[in-house]
Scaffold this active site. Structure first.
Site, short mmCIF file in Angstrom:
data_model
loop_
_atom_site.label_atom_id
_atom_site.label_comp_id
_atom_site.label_asym_id
_atom_site.label_seq_id
_atom_site.Cartn_x
_atom_site.Cartn_y
_atom_site.Cartn_z
N GLY A 155 0.82 -1.19 0.00
CA GLY A 155 0.00 0.00 0.00
C GLY A 155 0.86 1.25 0.00
O GLY A 155 2.06 1.21 0.31
N CYS A 156 0.26 2.38 -0.34
CA CYS A 156 1.04 3.62 -0.46
C CYS A 156 1.51 4.13 0.90
O CYS A 156 2.69 4.46 1.07
CB CYS A 156 0.22 4.68 -1.20
SG CYS A 156 -1.45 4.93 -0.56
#
Length: 332
Positions: A142-143
């Site tokens: 995920g970012c």
């Protein structure tokens, strides 16, 4: 160099558009196809106007496994919404088996579906990149998780007793579908926290740190910022006795010495300096026994699609910067 043929599942979203942008200039890519049921038959530039004149192709309603099976190096990027690839996996695996793809296909999933699945390689490129070599099933981080782990992993050696994290993200992190929380008029002149101490990316961060030998006492408060792209994270923690700013910086520089897309900068990192690029910028500061690490990256770039292309490169034995040595636009 192998001739790579790519299929992007869910190519009409922001992640799909970024993959198309990066892969259009990748020297190993022979062909790119993309699916999007609601946009089937439309050209890619109908959803991604920045790609007009740069990449030809139309969205397809369903994957063409027969065509992909003819490839020397078949690759699937899944940019489907969270949960979709997990639901479709049995159907897809049956098709891959029928077309001789099951053991040849490299799959890189941008969703959260397999990030905690031990049968998939967790694709945090800058942590033990040798894990990616030859990988066939890669779960892209995920970012927020990418930003936090880049800041936290060098600290695992010292195991601080507590780490407080605040991290702001742009609206594109919510995806292309309109949402009340990401709607521009309600966000443009506002700043707020959300999912305080309960963000979904925390689980993958804690698992990686546990693998590195640190049961990290993490307190994470994500924030919604009035920008479209970018993540800016600030992590604060107590330092070991005798460690000052010079030693802290030297420690981070040594940790990332061979990592091309992690840059140590002076002063504060700038989100605008990373926008549209595959880079993450880090800086450190220390005062009176306390340290801070600051991280800036593009949530759609290093935090998503560019990192996915890095994963592809390493999986196929290519230099990790292949097709990715581009500066973002500045000012963003």
């Amino acid at each position: 160099m192998k001739s790579v043929d790519v299929l992007i599942l869910g190519a009409s979203g922001y992640g799909g558009g970024e993959l198309l942008r990066w892969l259009s200039n990748h020297p190993a890519i022979n062909s790119i196809r993309g699916t999007a049921r609601s946009h089937a038959g439309k050209p890619f530039h109908a959803q991604h106007p920045n790609l007009r004149g740069l990449i030809e192709g139309t969205f397809e309603a369903a994957p063409d496994w027969v065509a992909l099976s003819q490839s020397e190096a078949p690759v699937v990027f899944s940019a489907l919404p969270h949960g979709e690839l997990g639901k479709l996996r049995p159907e897809f695996e049956a098709a891959w088996q029928a077309h001789g793809l099951i053991d040849r296909l490299t799959i890189i999933d941008l969703s959260a579906d397999f990030r905690l699945d031990p049968t998939w390689v967790y694709g945090l490129v800058d942590w033990k990149p040798e894990r990616m070599k030859g990988a066939r099933r890669i779960a892209n981080p995920g970012c927020f998780a990418t930003a936090l782990q880049l800041a936290l992993l060098p600290l695992a050696e010292w195991k601080p007793a507590f780490v407080a994290v605040t991290a702001a993200t742009g609206s594109s992190g919510s995806g292309a579908a309109p949402l009340d929380t990401a709607h521009h008029p309600t966000r443009a002149n506002d700043f707020r926290a959300y999912k305080m101490l309960s963000h979904q990316h925390e689980a993958e961060v804690l698992r990686t740190l546990a693998t590195a030998g640190w049961e990290a006492p993490l307190s994470f408060v994500p924030q919604s910022a009035p920008m479209v792209r970018g993540i800016f994270a600030t992590l604060q923690f107590p330092l070991p006795a005798g460690i000052g700013e010079e030693a802290l910086r030297a420690h981070f520089e040594a940790f990332y010495r061979d990592r091309f897309f992690v840059r140590m900068v002076e002063g504060s990192p700038r989100v605008a300096a990373t926008t549209g690029s595959a880079f993450a910028d880090l800086s450190v500061v220390a005062r009176q026994g306390h340290g801070a690490v600051l991280v800036a990256l593009d949530n759609l770039g290093k935090g998503m699609a560019a990192q996915a292309v890095q994963n592809l490169n390493l999986a196929l034995g290519l230099p990790e910067w292949t097709g990715l040595k581009n500066a973002g636009g500045y000012p963003a």
